[in-house]
Design a protein around this motif. Structure first.
Motif, mmCIF file in Angstrom:
data_model
loop_
_atom_site.group_PDB
_atom_site.id
_atom_site.type_symbol
_atom_site.label_atom_id
_atom_site.label_comp_id
_atom_site.label_asym_id
_atom_site.label_seq_id
_atom_site.Cartn_x
_atom_site.Cartn_y
_atom_site.Cartn_z
ATOM 1 N N GLU A 579 3.013 -7.941 -6.683
ATOM 2 C CA GLU A 579 4.204 -7.141 -6.415
ATOM 3 C C GLU A 579 4.731 -7.456 -5.027
ATOM 4 O O GLU A 579 4.052 -8.051 -4.195
ATOM 5 N N GLN A 580 5.958 -7.015 -4.766
ATOM 6 C CA GLN A 580 6.617 -7.367 -3.517
ATOM 7 C C GLN A 580 5.904 -6.763 -2.310
ATOM 8 O O GLN A 580 5.295 -5.703 -2.393
ATOM 9 N N LEU A 581 5.994 -7.485 -1.195
ATOM 10 C CA LEU A 581 5.428 -7.006 0.061
ATOM 11 C C LEU A 581 6.513 -6.303 0.858
ATOM 12 O O LEU A 581 7.665 -6.746 0.906
ATOM 13 N N SER A 582 6.150 -5.201 1.491
ATOM 14 C CA SER A 582 7.146 -4.391 2.189
ATOM 15 C C SER A 582 6.977 -4.383 3.701
ATOM 16 O O SER A 582 7.916 -4.041 4.424
ATOM 17 N N VAL A 583 5.795 -4.738 4.198
ATOM 18 C CA VAL A 583 5.599 -4.703 5.653
ATOM 19 C C VAL A 583 4.494 -5.666 6.047
ATOM 20 O O VAL A 583 3.471 -5.778 5.367
ATOM 21 N N MET A 584 4.733 -6.409 7.137
ATOM 22 C CA MET A 584 3.727 -7.259 7.776
ATOM 23 C C MET A 584 3.588 -6.752 9.204
ATOM 24 O O MET A 584 4.587 -6.537 9.900
ATOM 25 N N ARG A 585 2.350 -6.562 9.679
ATOM 26 C CA ARG A 585 2.182 -6.034 11.033
ATOM 27 C C ARG A 585 0.890 -6.563 11.653
ATOM 28 O O ARG A 585 -0.198 -6.351 11.137
ATOM 29 N N TYR A 586 1.047 -7.275 12.783
ATOM 30 C CA TYR A 586 -0.105 -7.758 13.550
ATOM 31 C C TYR A 586 -0.641 -6.639 14.432
ATOM 32 O O TYR A 586 0.125 -5.783 14.917
ATOM 33 N N SER A 587 -1.950 -6.644 14.670
ATOM 34 C CA SER A 587 -2.545 -5.723 15.639
ATOM 35 C C SER A 587 -2.099 -6.138 17.039
ATOM 36 O O SER A 587 -1.664 -7.273 17.252
ATOM 37 N N PRO A 588 -2.189 -5.245 18.027
ATOM 38 C CA PRO A 588 -1.664 -5.554 19.370
ATOM 39 C C PRO A 588 -2.241 -6.818 19.989
ATOM 40 O O PRO A 588 -1.528 -7.540 20.701
ATOM 41 N N ASP A 589 -3.513 -7.104 19.762
ATOM 42 C CA ASP A 589 -4.113 -8.302 20.364
ATOM 43 C C ASP A 589 -4.034 -9.513 19.438
ATOM 44 O O ASP A 589 -4.517 -10.597 19.777
ATOM 45 N N GLY A 590 -3.435 -9.349 18.254
ATOM 46 C CA GLY A 590 -3.263 -10.465 17.348
ATOM 47 C C GLY A 590 -4.503 -10.851 16.570
ATOM 48 O O GLY A 590 -4.501 -11.890 15.901
ATOM 49 N N SER A 591 -5.543 -10.051 16.609
ATOM 50 C CA SER A 591 -6.784 -10.403 15.912
ATOM 51 C C SER A 591 -6.763 -10.000 14.440
ATOM 52 O O SER A 591 -7.578 -10.482 13.655
ATOM 53 N N PHE A 592 -5.848 -9.102 14.049
ATOM 54 C CA PHE A 592 -5.740 -8.674 12.659
ATOM 55 C C PHE A 592 -4.283 -8.769 12.210
ATOM 56 O O PHE A 592 -3.353 -8.647 13.010
#
Length: 806
Positions: A579-592
């Motif tokens: 199904e469609q993706l609605s949000v992509m979000r990196y953690s503040p330090d970029g590790s996740f």
């Protein structure tokens, strides 16, 4: 309660039947359903308390009526409170452990379409409840806010100023690009008419329209401009009346508004007269009959009106040598109109022995006085007035009729536009073949060139000087160039609905993506496209890695990509669900990286190699509807998420993607970003009477002092942050002609970007701060030193929780 016991039994059976791998997910679902049961019980208790309160008031009133006068003066005490005083806040606190403040209407989930209109005050907790469509949404009050009632909501000190408009409406509009003597190209997108200086690369904006602009006309003096708009609807779904504005392009001052209440649905096309120096304006509306009206625009008086045709109309013009003659063209017709004594009469153009095309796309008056039309068969037809042909029209034919004198093969596919030069030469623009052809006065081809395929077909042409041209295309681009030197895009835009927006963490660049499968990287300083790439499917969301070297893009089918910003190459490709993706979000330090999907899950990935390698870390399961928004905590250990059924859930990612069952513990957590539309700190952005879809997106500024909101009514709002009380004041900004799908601040909060859905426009707003802001508030613009909302609530005393219904 028994309902809880039965629910536990049901889930116990389910858990025994399921595998151990499904245990965490089912436990999360059980947690959510138990919470829903508790909310229902709270509502039932509240209803019972209200019923008891009203019975008590009724009994007291009855007792007063039945008691003799001499006995109606008891000593005042807590038990001798009048019915009126029971409604005051102080007496509610004294009289009942669970009482109502400002009771307006009772509404349960039995009526899911209605909005709750009451506020509930509870003594037992420290939570706020807002109700959307009968669903209670619990938000816990941070510990630093000690007296909720004393919070003061004010508009932010910052204001927005429209700086730049990205996009051009060429996909479905004609004759909407002109070059003024000031060297400004005038065109429109959304509700804004743009004046773009082609040499200085600056913009000015005419912004008096209330809905999408659909057509333009330039006065013979090359200064005054007429622009017509569509009707649109207001917040309550009621139609707004369309109109035409006549305005001065040098000062942007509106000179006249005509047609308010006269046009239906919208203004289709318009033109100034030329033989009389522009005294009259002809307008065709979007009604079923395409009403044609002639106006003395300076006096705002209608001179004549008539039903045009039930078929589509594409263009209208006055004869440049006679203001009593008007021509219209469209689907299967060319009409020649005569205005006499306030009455319009028409004669239809006769195709005779020539094949009648399906569409007459455009026409103009040549330097020799002939009428030239371009049609869907790729021909340029020359029309003249001659005696009626009895053989063709029958014995009843009388007088002179307009007939085709000559047919010239010009393009493969439609002829979308014709443009006459000062020398009398002619330019034509093709659809299928994408060619621009220069013709001599006697229609002999002299030069031609082809527009690059990625820009679409030729929609309209404006002559600059010499061989230099401006070309508007069907893929919403404006090109500048010559026959010999080729063309480059000076204006570009999306061509379909867009939702994905991401701003770079350290540069003034931003990325957009949408249903047209295009991904644009924009330079907010130079106001131009750095690069554009086309994907295999629609893209709906995006986010930059904190190091700024790559960007992840979520697609319609559950697939997501990671693009290198320098090479534009795909460095990682993965699919989660179908199904469609609605949000992509990196953690503040970029590790996740967190990926929110419409399959109700949040997929968590470990990130390495500077954002070029990803390995699955876990999956957050527990939402009962699709994921809409999510944010990371500042320490990168927790996630807050919203879903389509208005849930607010919290997750311990570092602890194994576990659902935090005690949401009270998350009330003081600091968030690296705030894009969730539901939460205590943004509760005040919801207007009274809203449903859960009225706000599409919001974004907190980096300095944590303001929050921008994109709503479903074409507006951008700027609120103070935090904004935890209902009916909070805001600054409101217009410009979009469609639902605003997303907003985002640039890395230093100098600008705000907003995106329209169907209007395919991007507006760039400059953030301006009022001078009278004091130094204390200025110091709050340091995110590293100021915890979320800390300075705003330290002087308050905490002792209550209040349930607010929107």
């Amino acid at each position: 309660p028994l309902c809880h016991q039965s629910l536990l039994c049901v889930f116990t059976d389910d858990l025994l039947e399921g595998s151990n791998s499904e245990l965490p997910g089912k436990l999360s679902m059980m947690e959510a359903r138990l919470q829903a049961q508790e909310d229902e019980i709270t509502l039932l208790k509240s209803s019972l308390a209200e019923a008891l309160r009203r019975i008590h008031i009724h009994d007291q009133q009855k007792l007063v009526k039945e008691t003799p006068p001499e006995k109606t003066k008891p000593k005042l005490g807590r038990k001798a409170v009048s019915s009126a005083s029971l409604l005051t806040r102080s007496n509610i606190w004294k009289q009942t452990p669970l009482a109502f403040v400002n009771v307006l209407e009772w509404n349960t989930r039995c009526f899911p379409g209605n909005m709750l209109l009451f506020s509930l005050l509870c003594l037992s907790g420290q939570s706020i409840k807002m109700f959307i469509r009968g669903r209670p949404i619990t938000m816990y009050v941070p510990s630093n806010i000690q007296n909720y009632d004393d919070l003061r909501m004010e508009p932010p000190a910052e204001r927005l100023e429209l700086e730049w408009v990205y996009g051009y409406r060429g996909r479905d509009c004609r004759a909407n690009l002109f070059l003024l003597p000031s060297r400004e190209a005038v065109y429109f997108t959304a509700c804004v008419v743009v004046l773009y200086h082609i040499n200085n690369r600056t913009q000015r904006h005419y912004r008096k329209h209330t809905d999408c602009v659909r057509c333009l006309a330039v006065h013979p003096d090359q200064v005054r401009i007429a622009s017509g708009q569509t009707a649109g609807v207001d917040k309550d779904g009621k139609p707004l009346l369309p109109f035409v504005h006549i305005w001065d392009s040098s000062t942007l001052v509106t000179l006249q508004q005509i047609g308010l209440g006269s046009f239906e649905r919208g203004v289709n096309s318009l033109a100034f007269s030329r033989a009389d120096s522009g005294v009259f304006l002809v307008v065709i509306d979007d009604s079923n009959e395409h009403m044609l009206s002639v106006w003395d625009w300076a006096r705002a008086t209608k001179q004549a009106e008539i039903k045009s045709t039930n078929e589509a109309v594409f263009a209208v013009e006055f004869n440049p040598s006679d203001s009593c003659n008007i021509i219209t063209c469209g689907k299967s017709h060319v009409y020649f109109w005569t205005l006499s004594g306030g009455v319009l009469t028409k004669k239809q153009g006769i195709f005779g022995k020539y094949k009648k095309p399906k569409f007459i796309q455009c026409f103009l008056f040549s330097g020799t006085g002939d009428v030239l039309t371009g049609d869907s068969e790729g021909n340029i037809l020359t029309w003249g007035k001659s005696a009626a042909d009895v053989k063709t029209l029958g014995k009843g034919a009388k007088g002179k009729t307009y007939q085709i004198m000559r047919q010239t093969r010009a393009h493969e596919g439609s002829v979308f536009t014709l443009c006459v030069l000062h020398s009398g030469a002619l330019l034509s623009g093709g659809g299928k073949d994408r060619r621009v052809v220069l013709w001599s006065v006697d229609l002999a081809p002299e030069k031609e060139c082809e527009i690059p395929e990625k820009f679409g077909a030729v929609r309209t042409i404006a002559h600059v000087d010499g061989e230099e041209l401006l070309v508007g295309t069907t893929r919403n681009a404006i090109l500048r160039g010559t026959f010999s030197g080729g063309f480059v895009a000076i204006v570009q835009g999306h061509v379909d609905e867009m939702w994905g927006l991401a701003t770079h963490p350290s540069q003034n660049t931003f990325l957009t993506c949408g249903h047209d499968k295009q991904v644009f990287l924009w330079n907010a300083e130079e106001h131009m496209v750095d690069w554009c790439t086309t994907l295999e499917e629609a893209a709906l969301c995006a986010d930059f890695c904190p190091n700024g070297s790559v960007v992840s893009v979520g697609l319609y089918t559950g697939r997501w990509l990671v693009l290198d910003l320098q090479t534009r190459e795909i460095v990682f490709d993965c699919t989660d669900g179908n199904e469609q993706l609605s949000v992509m979000r990196y953690s503040p330090d970029g590790s996740f990286l967190a990926v929110g999907s419409h399959d109700n899950f949040i997929y968590i990935y470990n990130v390495s190699d500077g954002g070029r390698r990803y390995t699955r870390f876990g999956k957050c399961t527990g939402h009962s509807s699709f994921i809409t928004h999510l944010d990371w905590s500042k320490d990168g250990k927790y996630i807050m998420s919203n879903s389509g059924d208005y849930e607010i859930l919290y997750w311990d990612v570092a602890g194994g993607c576990k659902l935090l069952r005690n949401r009270f513990d998350s009330r003081d957590r600091k968030w690296a970003s705030y894009t969730c539309v539901l939460g205590f700190h943004v509760m005040g952005v919801w207007l009274e009477g809203s449903d859960g879809t009225d706000i599409n997106a919001l974004c907190r500024s980096r300095c944590e002092r303001m929050v921008a909101v994109a709503d479903d009514f074409c507006k951008v709002h700027l609120f103070q942050y935090p904004c935890p009380k209902p009916k909070a004041p805001s600054h409101r900004y217009e410009g979009h002609g469609s639902h605003v799908t997303n907003v985002g601040f640039t890395h230093n909060d100098s600008h705000l970007l907003s995106m329209g859905g169907k209007d395919t426009s991007i507006l760039q707003w400059r953030v301006r701060r009022e001078k009278q802001r004091n130094e204390q508030d200025a110091r709050k613009c340091e995110p590293a030193k100021t915890p979320e909302g800390a300075d705003r609530g330290r002087h308050f005393t905490r002792n209550l929780s209040q349930n607010i219904a929107v």
